[in-house]
Structures are given as structure tokens and as C-alpha cells.
Design a protein around this motif. Structure first.
Motif, mmCIF file in Angstrom:
data_model
loop_
_atom_site.group_PDB
_atom_site.id
_atom_site.type_symbol
_atom_site.label_atom_id
_atom_site.label_comp_id
_atom_site.label_asym_id
_atom_site.label_seq_id
_atom_site.Cartn_x
_atom_site.Cartn_y
_atom_site.Cartn_z
ATOM 1 N N LYS A 6 7.081 0.623 -26.596
ATOM 2 C CA LYS A 6 8.456 1.082 -26.407
ATOM 3 C C LYS A 6 8.970 0.683 -25.020
ATOM 4 O O LYS A 6 10.087 0.199 -24.881
ATOM 5 N N GLU A 39 14.923 5.779 -31.329
ATOM 6 C CA GLU A 39 13.558 5.352 -31.658
ATOM 7 C C GLU A 39 13.573 4.283 -32.745
ATOM 8 O O GLU A 39 12.819 3.317 -32.684
ATOM 9 N N TYR A 42 14.599 0.927 -31.243
ATOM 10 C CA TYR A 42 13.469 0.310 -30.531
ATOM 11 C C TYR A 42 12.457 -0.249 -31.525
ATOM 12 O O TYR A 42 11.910 -1.334 -31.346
ATOM 13 N N SER A 43 12.224 0.507 -32.585
ATOM 14 C CA SER A 43 11.277 0.083 -33.617
ATOM 15 C C SER A 43 11.750 -1.188 -34.321
ATOM 16 O O SER A 43 10.942 -2.073 -34.639
ATOM 17 N N TRP A 46 10.936 -4.111 -32.051
ATOM 18 C CA TRP A 46 9.488 -4.363 -32.001
ATOM 19 C C TRP A 46 9.007 -4.965 -33.328
ATOM 20 O O TRP A 46 8.251 -5.936 -33.335
#
Length: 155
Positions: A6, A39, A42-43, A46
């Protein structure tokens, strides 16, 4: 996604579009996003970077988050006075713009024919109607960022 992952994503996004602007409106708008949505954003970055999801899935998920907030819809200057005024494109949370910037950038790396217009059409096809100006942040466009990376001006 681990805490280290993260932090790496946040650093990468902040290098792309620094977390400031003249008025601070976009950064302040980040507070409107729920913790779960942050979240998830961000996920998305990624997972896309690690080839766990595709460009289309990343774009769909990001647009779904944007569309869950009606205040980020299309700005209408002629809105009736008793309807809530929607945020302009400049008040879209910076995090969303950073994620969309990064989705475009990764796509451009794999498909050099990708253009801003085709990205705008892709966004519209999944329900986010914006103009090219929406992706211009503090004078930085996705194509300019891509060119800077390819030419080695940014690490």
C-alpha cells in the motif's frame, strides 16, 4: 495487499500527481471517499500492476467507485437552484484522478496506440462521462507524464 504494498502504491501515485494543487480542493475532496473505497482504489492499482486484473476490470471498478458518489457526476451549470450543486471536475478527489492517470499510463505502456480520446471513450463506455480537461491536473496530462517517464525525466 500488505502495508508495504500500500505504501509503495501511495508513493507511486504521489510521484505521478503530487498531492497538492493551488486551491487544495482535490486533496480535500479525498476526505469524501470512504476508507473502503480508498483501499479498493489502492488495490486496483496494485492488482493491475501485478497483472491480477485487466485494464477493463480496473477501469470498471474505478468508475463504479466514482459513480457511487453522485456529487462527482457531470457538473451542470444550469442546475435548478433547489438541486444540490455537484462538484466540478476540479473537485474530484485527487486519489481518483491519480488512479485513472495510472490506469491510462499502464495501458499506454502496453498499447502505444492508446490515446487520451480512446481512454475518454473507454471511461464513457463504462459510465463516466468526462472531457480531456478532467485528466489535466496542475498542467500535467497523462501523455505528458508518459513522455516524461519514457524519456527518463521522472523516476
Amino acid at each position: 495487499m500488505t502495508l508495504m504494498d500500500k505504501k509503495a502504491v501511495i508513493t507511486k501515485l504521489n510521484q505521478m500527481l503530487p498531492p497538492f494543487n493551488r486551491f487544495g480542493a482535490m486533496v480535500n475532496s479525498n476526505s469524501v471517499l470512504s476508507g473502503n473505497d480508498k483501499e479498493e482504489l489502492y488495490s486496483i492499482v496494485w492488482n493491475l500492476e501485478n497483472n491480477i486484473i485487466t485494464y477493463n476490470v480496473a477501469l470498471n471498478k474505478t468508475v463504479a467507485i466514482v459513480n457511487s458518489y453522485p456529487q462527482f457526476g457531470n457538473y451542470n451549470k444550469n442546475a435548478i437552484s433547489n438541486t444540490p450543486i455537484l462538484l466540478t471536475y476540479s473537485r474530484m478527489p485527487l486519489l481518483i484522478k491519480q488512479v485513472l492517470f495510472y490506469i491510462y499510463y499502464l495501458r499506454k505502456l502496453s498499447d502505444h496506440q492508446m490515446t487520451i480520446n480512446s481512454f475518454i471513450r473507454d471511461m464513457a463506455s463504462v459510465g463516466l462521462v468526462k472531457t480531456k480537461k478532467f485528466l489535466n491536473v496542475a498542467g500535467i496530462t497523462p501523455n505528458a507524464y508518459y513522455s516524461r517517464i519514457i524519456c527518463g525525466y521522472v523516476n
